[in-house]
Motif scaffolding. Structure first.
Motif, PDB file in Angstrom:
ATOM      1  N   PRO A  80       0.819  -1.217   0.000  1.00  4.42           N
ATOM      2  CA  PRO A  80       0.000   0.000   0.000  1.00  4.42           C
ATOM      3  C   PRO A  80       0.853   1.267   0.000  1.00  4.42           C
ATOM      4  CG  PRO A  80      -0.642  -1.530   1.758  1.00  4.42           C
ATOM      5  CD  PRO A  80       0.673  -1.999   1.229  1.00  4.42           C
ATOM      6  N   CYS A  81       0.224   2.370  -0.356  1.00  3.16           N
ATOM      7  CA  CYS A  81       0.870   3.677  -0.186  1.00  3.16           C
ATOM      8  C   CYS A  81       1.261   3.845   1.287  1.00  3.16           C
ATOM      9  CB  CYS A  81      -0.086   4.798  -0.592  1.00  3.16           C
ATOM     10  SG  CYS A  81      -0.249   5.035  -2.372  1.00  3.16           S
ATOM     11  N   GLY A  82       2.444   4.414   1.490  1.00  3.27           N
ATOM     12  CA  GLY A  82       2.893   4.675   2.846  1.00  3.27           C
ATOM     13  C   GLY A  82       3.730   3.578   3.463  1.00  3.27           C
ATOM     14  N   ARG A  83       3.971   2.474   2.710  1.00  2.79           N
ATOM     15  CA  ARG A  83       4.722   1.360   3.265  1.00  2.79           C
ATOM     16  C   ARG A  83       6.169   1.298   2.781  1.00  2.79           C
ATOM     17  NH1 ARG A  83       2.039  -3.082   5.275  1.00  2.79           N
ATOM     18  NH2 ARG A  83       4.142  -3.882   5.643  1.00  2.79           N
ATOM     19  N   GLU A  84       6.542   2.160   1.844  1.00  2.00           N
ATOM     20  CA  GLU A  84       7.902   2.125   1.307  1.00  2.00           C
ATOM     21  C   GLU A  84       8.452   3.537   1.214  1.00  2.00           C
ATOM     22  OE1 GLU A  84      10.430   0.263  -2.493  1.00  2.00           O
ATOM     23  OE2 GLU A  84       8.245   0.087  -2.416  1.00  2.00           O
ATOM     24  N   VAL A  85       9.722   3.675   1.526  1.00  4.04           N
ATOM     25  CA  VAL A  85      10.390   4.958   1.382  1.00  4.04           C
ATOM     26  C   VAL A  85      11.772   4.703   0.799  1.00  4.04           C
ATOM     27  CG1 VAL A  85      11.152   4.903   3.803  1.00  4.04           C
ATOM     28  CG2 VAL A  85      11.173   7.069   2.540  1.00  4.04           C
ATOM     29  N   ASN A  86      12.034   5.306  -0.340  1.00 10.66           N
ATOM     30  CA  ASN A  86      13.316   5.133  -0.997  1.00 10.66           C
ATOM     31  C   ASN A  86      14.243   6.280  -0.652  1.00 10.66           C
ATOM     32  OD1 ASN A  86      13.681   2.834  -3.185  1.00 10.66           O
ATOM     33  ND2 ASN A  86      11.500   3.388  -3.141  1.00 10.66           N
ATOM     34  N   ALA A  87      15.511   5.941  -0.478  1.00 12.50           N
ATOM     35  CA  ALA A  87      16.540   6.934  -0.213  1.00 12.50           C
ATOM     36  C   ALA A  87      17.855   6.392  -0.746  1.00 12.50           C
ATOM     37  CB  ALA A  87      16.657   7.228   1.283  1.00 12.50           C
ATOM     38  N   LYS A 101       3.037   6.084  -3.910  1.00 11.53           N
ATOM     39  CA  LYS A 101       2.731   5.042  -4.882  1.00 11.53           C
ATOM     40  C   LYS A 101       2.160   3.831  -4.155  1.00 11.53           C
ATOM     41  CE  LYS A 101       7.316   2.832  -4.815  1.00 11.53           C
ATOM     42  NZ  LYS A 101       6.918   1.502  -4.320  1.00 11.53           N
ATOM     43  N   GLU A 102       1.510   2.987  -4.915  1.00 14.14           N
ATOM     44  CA  GLU A 102       1.164   1.650  -4.450  1.00 14.14           C
ATOM     45  C   GLU A 102       1.696   0.675  -5.479  1.00 14.14           C
ATOM     46  OE1 GLU A 102      -2.997   0.448  -4.542  1.00 14.14           O
ATOM     47  OE2 GLU A 102      -3.508   2.279  -5.667  1.00 14.14           O
ATOM     48  N   THR A 103       1.958  -0.554  -5.035  1.00 13.35           N
ATOM     49  CA  THR A 103       2.670  -1.508  -5.880  1.00 13.35           C
ATOM     50  C   THR A 103       2.029  -2.885  -5.790  1.00 13.35           C
ATOM     51  OG1 THR A 103       4.767  -0.338  -5.522  1.00 13.35           O
ATOM     52  CG2 THR A 103       4.916  -2.617  -6.282  1.00 13.35           C
ATOM     53  N   PHE A 104       1.908  -3.537  -6.938  1.00 14.20           N
ATOM     54  CA  PHE A 104       1.661  -4.975  -6.940  1.00 14.20           C
ATOM     55  C   PHE A 104       2.977  -5.623  -7.340  1.00 14.20           C
ATOM     56  CE2 PHE A 104       0.429  -9.106  -8.591  1.00 14.20           C
ATOM     57  CZ  PHE A 104      -0.405  -9.549  -7.584  1.00 14.20           C
ATOM     58  N   THR A 105       3.481  -6.514  -6.493  1.00 16.03           N
ATOM     59  CA  THR A 105       4.821  -7.049  -6.693  1.00 16.03           C
ATOM     60  C   THR A 105       4.815  -8.571  -6.761  1.00 16.03           C
ATOM     61  OG1 THR A 105       7.092  -7.061  -5.808  1.00 16.03           O
ATOM     62  CG2 THR A 105       5.296  -6.986  -4.196  1.00 16.03           C
ATOM     63  N   LEU A 106       5.636  -9.100  -7.624  1.00 14.33           N
ATOM     64  CA  LEU A 106       5.789 -10.530  -7.798  1.00 14.33           C
ATOM     65  C   LEU A 106       7.241 -10.827  -8.160  1.00 14.33           C
ATOM     66  CD1 LEU A 106       5.022 -11.465 -11.361  1.00 14.33           C
ATOM     67  CD2 LEU A 106       3.991  -9.352 -10.523  1.00 14.33           C
ATOM     68  N   GLY A 107       7.558 -12.102  -8.361  1.00 13.23           N
ATOM     69  CA  GLY A 107       8.934 -12.451  -8.672  1.00 13.23           C
ATOM     70  C   GLY A 107       9.041 -13.815  -9.314  1.00 13.23           C
ATOM     71  N   ARG A 108      10.278 -14.223  -9.487  1.00 11.31           N
ATOM     72  CA  ARG A 108      10.543 -15.521 -10.122  1.00 11.31           C
ATOM     73  C   ARG A 108      10.176 -16.655  -9.177  1.00 11.31           C
ATOM     74  NH1 ARG A 108      16.448 -17.757 -12.369  1.00 11.31           N
ATOM     75  NH2 ARG A 108      15.631 -19.658 -13.351  1.00 11.31           N
ATOM     76  N   GLU A 109       9.525 -17.655  -9.727  1.00 11.68           N
ATOM     77  CA  GLU A 109       9.251 -18.882  -8.992  1.00 11.68           C
ATOM     78  C   GLU A 109      10.165 -19.974  -9.548  1.00 11.68           C
ATOM     79  OE1 GLU A 109       4.650 -18.503  -7.584  1.00 11.68           O
ATOM     80  OE2 GLU A 109       4.989 -19.155  -9.652  1.00 11.68           O
ATOM     81  N   LEU A 110      11.000 -20.551  -8.688  1.00 13.91           N
ATOM     82  CA  LEU A 110      11.975 -21.548  -9.121  1.00 13.91           C
ATOM     83  C   LEU A 110      11.802 -22.805  -8.280  1.00 13.91           C
ATOM     84  CD1 LEU A 110      14.462 -22.115 -10.943  1.00 13.91           C
ATOM     85  CD2 LEU A 110      15.888 -21.336  -9.042  1.00 13.91           C
TER      86      LEU A 110
END
Length: 317
Positions: A80-87, A101-110
């Motif tokens: 959700p918005c408010g859960r990440e801060v980049n620096a 921002k809000e993000t839908f995130t996924l990755g490689r499944e191995l």
């Protein structure tokens, strides 16, 4: 800044000596900006259009529904918005000014891979059309990643498969970022961004983005900021920290940011597709010696340890 357009179709058709010349052009840009654009990659825009359409369906779901898929940085699902801060690495992130921002995130499944890095993906039941185009795009982007690694190895005068052989068991992270309009976020705080100034962590980042007032900026060597060039159909690629370290800082991992939602268009909403491409997590990265490497003598680091440290710095409760 030197941010060239690299036509991959020209590379594919080129003889070896011409490839050396083309790769040398990227070497020049990696020393200056750390960014380049890629055309001729063969990924059809209709695929990214489908992803954005399905992602919008997810992002417009009620918060109570999206909460069932909530995760933190490094997880799989909805951030959700408010859960990440980049620096910038080494600087203290300001938790009072999280990324807008809000993000839908996924990755490689191995299958059989370390569950610390190959976490099962979460697919929202409410948006059954999301999985197919996302999976197809991720596969195409990984094939592109391997091809770009060959180009970059040639740029360093290495065997073409040098980096490919060291990334076969690598995870990746695929973020679909929604940057809400100002009409939703309200007026940003002073110094608050859609994504704060930062560098990426791994090897390469492959970005499919939309142009806008609140878009991507890149920091020049003199510290000034400039809008990143945009070419329809081209992907934006940048060197990340671990590859810069691997090259002994011959190549530059460059600070970049996504501007706040603009008052010039209070309804501007952008969706970016970002694939963070990594190395094998058990790989010990030792800077390449000069004249291939740039001469910065970093101590060896295990890639997985490096990522854990960066994950911890980017999230908060």
């Amino acid at each position: 800044m030197d941010i060239p357009l690299f036509d991959l179709s020209t590379w594919r058709a080129a003889e070896q000596q011409e490839r050396v010349t083309l790769a040398a052009r990227l070497d020049q840009a990696m020393r200056d900006s750390g960014f380049f654009l890629v055309s001729g990659h063969g990924i059809d825009a209709s695929l990214t259009d489908r992803i954005r359409a399905e992602a919008r369906t997810f992002f417009t779901l009620p918060g109570t529904v999206k909460d069932t898929y909530a995760t933190g940085v490094g997880g799989r699902g909805w951030i959700p918005c408010g859960r990440e801060v980049n620096a910038f690495y080494g600087e203290v992130a300001d938790a009072d000014k999280p990324d807008l921002k809000e993000t839908f995130t996924l990755g490689r499944e191995l299958p059989g891979g370390d569950p610390a890095w190959f976490t099962p993906n979460v697919w929202p039941a409410e948006v059954p059309g999301l999985r197919a185009p996302v999976t197809a795009y991720a596969d195409l982007t990984q094939a592109l990643y391997r091809e770009l690694l060959e180009v970059l190895a040639v740029a360093l005068g290495l065997e073409a498969g040098y980096f490919v052989a060291r990334t076969r068991q690598a995870p990746y992270t695929f973020n679909i970022n929604r940057y809400p309009p100002r009409s939703v976020t309200g007026t940003p705080l002073e110094g608050q961004f859609r994504v704060g100034p930062h560098t990426d962590w791994g090897i390469l980042t492959v970005l499919d983005r939309q142009p806008g007032y609140g878009g991507l900026q890149v920091q020049a060597l003199d510290g000034t900021w400039a809008d990143a060039p945009y070419v329809p159909g081209a992907l934006t690629v940048n060197i990340a920290d671990l590859l810069a370290r691997w090259t002994g800082d011959r190549w530059r991992s460059t600070r970049h940011r996504v501007l706040p939602p603009p008052d010039a268009d209070v309804n501007e909403e952008l969706i970016s597709l970002i694939v963070f491409c990594e190395s094998d997590m058990d790989r010990t990265v030792v800077p390449l010696a000069p004249p291939v490497g740039g001469g910065t003598d970093y101590p060896p680091v295990v890639a997985g340890d490096y990522y854990r440290e960066r994950d911890a710095a980017a999230s908060f409760d």
